[in-house]
Write a protein that holds these residues in place. Structure first.
Motif, PDB file in Angstrom:
ATOM      1  N   ALA A  54       0.842  -1.201   0.000  1.00 14.77           N
ATOM      2  CA  ALA A  54       0.000   0.000   0.000  1.00 14.77           C
ATOM      3  C   ALA A  54       0.874   1.248   0.000  1.00 14.77           C
ATOM      4  N   GLY A  55       0.575   2.164  -0.890  1.00 14.76           N
ATOM      5  CA  GLY A  55       1.327   3.415  -0.983  1.00 14.76           C
ATOM      6  C   GLY A  55       2.552   3.356  -1.876  1.00 14.76           C
ATOM      7  N   ALA A  56       2.862   2.163  -2.392  1.00 18.29           N
ATOM      8  CA  ALA A  56       4.039   2.018  -3.252  1.00 18.29           C
ATOM      9  C   ALA A  56       3.780   2.614  -4.631  1.00 18.29           C
ATOM     10  N   ILE A  57       4.880   3.029  -5.275  1.00 21.05           N
ATOM     11  CA  ILE A  57       4.825   3.437  -6.665  1.00 21.05           C
ATOM     12  C   ILE A  57       5.594   2.396  -7.479  1.00 21.05           C
ATOM     13  N   ASN A  58       5.307   2.325  -8.754  1.00 24.33           N
ATOM     14  CA  ASN A  58       5.954   1.344  -9.618  1.00 24.33           C
ATOM     15  C   ASN A  58       6.964   2.033 -10.532  1.00 24.33           C
ATOM     16  N   VAL A  59       8.233   1.677 -10.352  1.00 24.84           N
ATOM     17  CA  VAL A  59       9.300   2.128 -11.234  1.00 24.84           C
ATOM     18  C   VAL A  59      10.074   0.869 -11.631  1.00 24.84           C
ATOM     19  N   PRO A  60       9.711   0.259 -12.759  1.00 21.58           N
ATOM     20  CA  PRO A  60      10.339  -1.002 -13.156  1.00 21.58           C
ATOM     21  C   PRO A  60      11.862  -0.892 -13.301  1.00 21.58           C
ATOM     22  N   ILE A  61      12.536  -1.992 -12.998  1.00 24.19           N
ATOM     23  CA  ILE A  61      13.992  -2.028 -13.094  1.00 24.19           C
ATOM     24  C   ILE A  61      14.464  -1.623 -14.488  1.00 24.19           C
ATOM     25  N   ALA A  62      13.694  -1.959 -15.507  1.00 18.93           N
ATOM     26  CA  ALA A  62      14.088  -1.589 -16.878  1.00 18.93           C
ATOM     27  C   ALA A  62      14.225  -0.074 -17.020  1.00 18.93           C
ATOM     28  N   GLU A  63      13.347   0.671 -16.377  1.00 17.30           N
ATOM     29  CA  GLU A  63      13.414   2.140 -16.427  1.00 17.30           C
ATOM     30  C   GLU A  63      14.597   2.654 -15.603  1.00 17.30           C
ATOM     31  N   ILE A  64      14.874   1.998 -14.493  1.00 20.17           N
ATOM     32  CA  ILE A  64      16.014   2.396 -13.656  1.00 20.17           C
ATOM     33  C   ILE A  64      17.311   2.185 -14.430  1.00 20.17           C
ATOM     34  N   MET A  65      17.416   1.061 -15.130  1.00 21.61           N
ATOM     35  CA  MET A  65      18.626   0.762 -15.887  1.00 21.61           C
ATOM     36  C   MET A  65      18.844   1.745 -17.028  1.00 21.61           C
ATOM     37  N   LYS A  66      17.761   2.307 -17.562  1.00 21.70           N
ATOM     38  CA  LYS A  66      17.861   3.298 -18.632  1.00 21.70           C
ATOM     39  C   LYS A  66      18.035   4.711 -18.072  1.00 21.70           C
ATOM     40  N   ASN A  67      18.092   4.812 -16.734  1.00 18.02           N
ATOM     41  CA  ASN A  67      18.154   6.118 -16.062  1.00 18.02           C
ATOM     42  C   ASN A  67      16.965   6.982 -16.487  1.00 18.02           C
ATOM     43  N   ASN A  68      15.822   6.334 -16.623  1.00 20.37           N
ATOM     44  CA  ASN A  68      14.609   6.979 -17.093  1.00 20.37           C
ATOM     45  C   ASN A  68      13.596   7.071 -15.941  1.00 20.37           C
ATOM     46  N   ILE A  69      14.025   7.685 -14.845  1.00 14.09           N
ATOM     47  CA  ILE A  69      13.128   7.821 -13.699  1.00 14.09           C
ATOM     48  C   ILE A  69      12.944   9.284 -13.370  1.00 14.09           C
ATOM     49  N   ASN A  70      11.758   9.594 -12.922  1.00 12.32           N
ATOM     50  CA  ASN A  70      11.404  10.977 -12.651  1.00 12.32           C
ATOM     51  C   ASN A  70      11.131  11.155 -11.162  1.00 12.32           C
ATOM     52  N   LEU A  71      12.161  10.974 -10.347  1.00  9.76           N
ATOM     53  CA  LEU A  71      12.046  11.127  -8.901  1.00  9.76           C
ATOM     54  C   LEU A  71      13.105  12.103  -8.425  1.00  9.76           C
ATOM     55  N   HIS A  72      12.741  12.901  -7.431  1.00  7.02           N
ATOM     56  CA  HIS A  72      13.700  13.860  -6.872  1.00  7.02           C
ATOM     57  C   HIS A  72      14.717  13.135  -6.003  1.00  7.02           C
ATOM     58  N   LYS A  73      15.974  13.511  -6.144  1.00  5.41           N
ATOM     59  CA  LYS A  73      17.035  12.854  -5.375  1.00  5.41           C
ATOM     60  C   LYS A  73      17.010  13.220  -3.895  1.00  5.41           C
ATOM     61  N   ASP A  74      16.196  14.210  -3.527  1.00  7.23           N
ATOM     62  CA  ASP A  74      16.089  14.541  -2.111  1.00  7.23           C
ATOM     63  C   ASP A  74      15.157  13.575  -1.376  1.00  7.23           C
ATOM     64  N   LYS A  75      14.450  12.733  -2.106  1.00  8.05           N
ATOM     65  CA  LYS A  75      13.576  11.724  -1.502  1.00  8.05           C
ATOM     66  C   LYS A  75      14.355  10.433  -1.286  1.00  8.05           C
ATOM     67  N   GLU A  76      14.239   9.864  -0.091  1.00 10.76           N
ATOM     68  CA  GLU A  76      14.815   8.547   0.143  1.00 10.76           C
ATOM     69  C   GLU A  76      13.894   7.508  -0.492  1.00 10.76           C
ATOM     70  N   LEU A  77      14.470   6.390  -0.915  1.00 13.30           N
ATOM     71  CA  LEU A  77      13.711   5.350  -1.597  1.00 13.30           C
ATOM     72  C   LEU A  77      13.821   4.028  -0.845  1.00 13.30           C
TER      73      LEU A  77
END
Length: 118
Positions: A54-77
């Motif tokens: 509950a409350g999770a967002i989906n950012v597939p590993i494929a997008e992470i590997m492409k550096n195609n993520i739209n998250l602020h680096k000030d947020k912990e993950l």
């Protein structure tokens, strides 16, 4: 060369990335979420749709590997997946890119009971 390193990390994590997360890391991750960290499911959108924290967002590993993520680096993950393999690889990649990351391995690990030590 970078792609080879990522592929190597992924293969290694298939064999060693499935270990259970420690109670200490799990408690730190839960505290981080209380303080605004994002819970990130790195599985596919299809897997995410079936069941997720509950409350999770989906950012597939494929997008992470492409550096195609739209998250602020000030947020912990706080990352998880089905077995801990994809979250392990994703955590390594994101840490190198500057994020503060907690890898809680799986949804089962996230939901399990832990012993509080004081």
């Amino acid at each position: 060369m970078k792609k080879l390193i990522i592929i190597f990390l992924f293969i290694v994590s298939l064999f060693f990335g499935c270990s259970r997360v420690s109670d200490e890391v799990l408690l730190q991750a839960r505290e981080a979420v209380k303080n605004g960290a994002l819970i990130v499911d790195v599985r596919t959108p299809k897997e995410f749709k079936v069941k997720h924290i509950a409350g999770a967002i989906n950012v597939p590993i494929a997008e992470i590997m492409k550096n195609n993520i739209n998250l602020h680096k000030d947020k912990e993950l706080v990352l998880y997946c089905r077995t801990g393999s994809r979250s392990s690889v994703s955590a390594k990649v994101l840490r190198k890119q500057g994020w503060k990351v907690y890898d809680v391995a799986t949804q089962s690990d996230w939901e399990r009971s832990v012993k509080l030590t004081r």
